[in-house]
Write a protein that holds these residues in place. Structure first.
Motif, mmCIF file in Angstrom:
data_model
loop_
_atom_site.group_PDB
_atom_site.id
_atom_site.type_symbol
_atom_site.label_atom_id
_atom_site.label_comp_id
_atom_site.label_asym_id
_atom_site.label_seq_id
_atom_site.Cartn_x
_atom_site.Cartn_y
_atom_site.Cartn_z
ATOM 1 N N GLU A 102 0.830 -1.207 0.000
ATOM 2 C CA GLU A 102 0.000 0.000 0.000
ATOM 3 C C GLU A 102 0.865 1.258 0.000
ATOM 4 O OE1 GLU A 102 -4.104 -1.081 2.322
ATOM 5 O OE2 GLU A 102 -2.260 -1.124 3.503
ATOM 6 N N ARG A 138 -8.104 6.274 -3.996
ATOM 7 C CA ARG A 138 -8.259 6.088 -2.551
ATOM 8 C C ARG A 138 -7.335 7.008 -1.762
ATOM 9 N NH1 ARG A 138 -5.198 0.722 -0.255
ATOM 10 N NH2 ARG A 138 -5.697 1.852 1.680
ATOM 11 N N TRP A 139 -6.329 7.596 -2.453
ATOM 12 C CA TRP A 139 -5.336 8.416 -1.764
ATOM 13 C C TRP A 139 -5.668 9.904 -1.760
ATOM 14 C CZ3 TRP A 139 -3.145 5.034 0.936
ATOM 15 C CH2 TRP A 139 -2.794 3.779 0.435
ATOM 16 N N PRO A 141 -7.907 11.695 -0.082
ATOM 17 C CA PRO A 141 -8.015 12.341 1.236
ATOM 18 C C PRO A 141 -6.647 12.656 1.853
ATOM 19 C CG PRO A 141 -9.585 10.556 1.071
ATOM 20 C CD PRO A 141 -8.697 10.451 -0.138
ATOM 21 N N LEU A 142 -5.682 11.732 1.734
ATOM 22 C CA LEU A 142 -4.360 11.973 2.298
ATOM 23 C C LEU A 142 -3.627 13.067 1.532
ATOM 24 C CD1 LEU A 142 -2.089 11.373 4.252
ATOM 25 C CD2 LEU A 142 -1.439 9.413 2.828
ATOM 26 N N SER A 281 -5.453 9.934 10.139
ATOM 27 C CA SER A 281 -6.408 9.194 9.318
ATOM 28 C C SER A 281 -5.924 9.171 7.875
ATOM 29 C CB SER A 281 -7.795 9.839 9.382
ATOM 30 O OG SER A 281 -8.683 9.233 8.454
ATOM 31 N N LEU A 282 -6.099 8.043 7.225
ATOM 32 C CA LEU A 282 -5.731 7.910 5.816
ATOM 33 C C LEU A 282 -6.938 8.036 4.904
ATOM 34 C CD1 LEU A 282 -3.289 4.884 6.206
ATOM 35 C CD2 LEU A 282 -2.709 7.311 6.099
ATOM 36 N N THR A 283 -8.119 8.196 5.487
ATOM 37 C CA THR A 283 -9.351 8.223 4.699
ATOM 38 C C THR A 283 -10.124 9.528 4.841
ATOM 39 O OG1 THR A 283 -10.563 7.156 6.508
ATOM 40 C CG2 THR A 283 -9.593 5.725 4.830
ATOM 41 N N ASN A 284 -9.614 10.449 5.643
ATOM 42 C CA ASN A 284 -10.317 11.708 5.893
ATOM 43 C C ASN A 284 -9.309 12.844 5.792
ATOM 44 O OD1 ASN A 284 -11.857 13.860 6.782
ATOM 45 N ND2 ASN A 284 -12.649 12.802 8.587
ATOM 46 N N SER A 285 -9.574 13.817 4.939
ATOM 47 C CA SER A 285 -8.638 14.940 4.791
ATOM 48 C C SER A 285 -8.622 15.842 6.016
ATOM 49 C CB SER A 285 -8.992 15.766 3.540
ATOM 50 O OG SER A 285 -10.293 16.314 3.654
ATOM 51 N N THR A 287 -7.704 15.714 9.119
ATOM 52 C CA THR A 287 -6.950 14.898 10.050
ATOM 53 C C THR A 287 -5.699 15.634 10.501
ATOM 54 O OG1 THR A 287 -5.957 12.701 10.380
ATOM 55 C CG2 THR A 287 -5.592 13.746 8.246
#
Length: 419
Positions: A102, A138-139, A141-142, A281-285, A287
């Motif tokens: 990943e 999927r990336w 947000p990060l 968090s890797l799924t929410n900006s 963070t």
């Protein structure tokens, strides 16, 4: 009110103002730094935890250290520098829960994204950097969170063209005694009036009349290092008004919002080494970016940008602590740390003398940094990180613009055109 004559009035004792004053004093001209706060340093502010640990609530990093003029300046005053570079994203992501495959996938996506941003930066038509995100990735947000940490704003509000001019080597060092402390050292011996917010600048005559607190100064010229967000709020009245082009530049180079909160952390998390970074968090900006025990100090730092920084600043330190605790439990498990005890937190949005963290250029507005930096009427000179095309959002960007503004003002004084 007391009134006095002086060669230059310099508004703001942050990095730009200190740099300008040092140059003016070295040239043998009279000046005064007018600082609204009770301290020097501006958005570089060093405080101490009860145990004496150094905390930088504002600027903390010497970015692009190989070319950063603050490095030799720090060494000239005996201020130690931590030269451990900490821009290790694979390690951060591993701690945040990603597998090696990943991490490799993210690195590939990030490289492709940055390549698109760099390509877009060369186009004649400016676009928001959000347009360079890969739809459905999927990336996203990060990558978006990283933009909020770098600019204090969201990707849909930030110019790609601005990246054309940005100079960044990736080497980040840290003043061990604090960046704010370093600026206070560099301000030593300068003529500074603290607690003197400037409210009026009258440049209608041959000289400039400056009102600051209960003082009125008459100067040949003025160097303004006030953040554009403060000028946009009309905290300073100009007579006559600033030219329309200058006002537009001020409005189109707003300050994003970035804040920090520090917690007491006597023991590290899961036996991790000091100076370890991870992402909440890797799924929410929305963070935080975290650092465990920076430079070995018993602290945990959380860094926030944009909307979540605004929200938690309005709600206070307890809300920031709750947010940090929830993210840490999400990454390391419910038993990772004891309840967090806040030590110090920033609130730059509601600070009337900053009104934000650091500047960003809106799409189509990257060239406005030149307009903001341009002098007005050969008597008003402008400096600060927002005026720097190459090094905006940094202390050294502010410093170099202060030196440049002082050199320009001194040249006019030497020509006698201001008398």
């Amino acid at each position: 009110m007391a009134e006095s004559d002086i060669d230059m009035a310099i508004v703001g004792a942050g990095a730009a103002g200190i740099a300008a004053a040092r140059r003016v004093v070295a040239a043998g001209k009279s000046c005064i730094l007018l600082e609204a706060r009770k301290r020097a340093g501006g958005r570089a502010w060093t405080v101490h935890a009860p145990d004496g640990s150094v905390i930088d609530l504002g600027a903390a990093w010497m970015h692009s250290a190989e070319q950063n003029p603050m490095v030799p300046l720090a060494r000239s005053v005996g201020s130690p520098i931590s030269t451990r570079n900490q821009d290790d994203w694979p390690k951060r992501l591993r701690l945040s829960g990603l597998s090696p495959s990943e991490i490799a996938d993210f690195s590939q996506a990030q490289d492709a994204y940055l390549a698109r941003v760099d390509a877009a930066a060369q186009l004649s038509e400016d676009r928001p950097i959000a347009a360079c995100l890969d739809t459905g990735s999927r990336w996203n947000p990060l990558l978006s969170a990283m933009t909020t940490w770098n600019t204090g704003s969201s990707p849909d509000k930030v110019s790609t063209t601005a990246r054309r001019y940005r100079s960044y080597t990736g080497t980040n060092w840290r003043p061990e005694h604090g960046y704010g402390h370093l600026l206070e050292q560099l301000a030593g011996g300068l003529p500074i009036a603290f607690g003197a917010p400037v409210t009026m600048i009258d440049w209608s005559g041959q000289s400039v009349r400056v009102t600051a607190g209960d003082m009125t100064l008459r100067a040949s010229c003025v160097i303004l290092t006030v953040p554009p967000s403060v000028l946009a709020a009309e905290a300073v009245t100009f007579f006559p008004k600033l030219p329309a082009a200058k006002v537009t530049a001020i409005e189109e180079l707003p300050l994003g919002v970035n804040n920090k909160i520090y917690f007491h952390l006597p023991e590290t998390i899961d036996g991790l080494p000091d100076d370890t970074h991870f992402v909440g968090s890797l799924t929410n900006s929305a963070t935080g970016s975290y650092q465990i025990r920076p430079m070995g100090r018993p602290l945990l730092e959380m860094f926030l940008g944009d909307a979540i920084a605004r929200t938690l600043e309005s709600e206070g330190a307890a809300a920031m602590a709750d947010f940090a605790g929830s993210e840490i439990r999400q990454v390391f498990g419910s038993g990772a740390v004891k309840p967090l005890a806040p030590v110090a937190a920033s609130g730059w949005l509601n600070d009337p003398y900053s009104r934000g963290g650091y500047s960003y250029a809106m799409p189509g507005r990257a060239e406005q940094r030149d307009v903001l930096a341009a002098p007005v009427g050969e008597r008003l000179f402008f400096a600060g990180e927002a005026c720097s095309k190459n090094w905006h959002s940094t202390v050294h960007g502010a410093w170099t613009t202060g030196e440049k503004a002082a050199a320009a003002a001194l040249a006019h004084l030497d020509e006698g055109s201001l008398r």
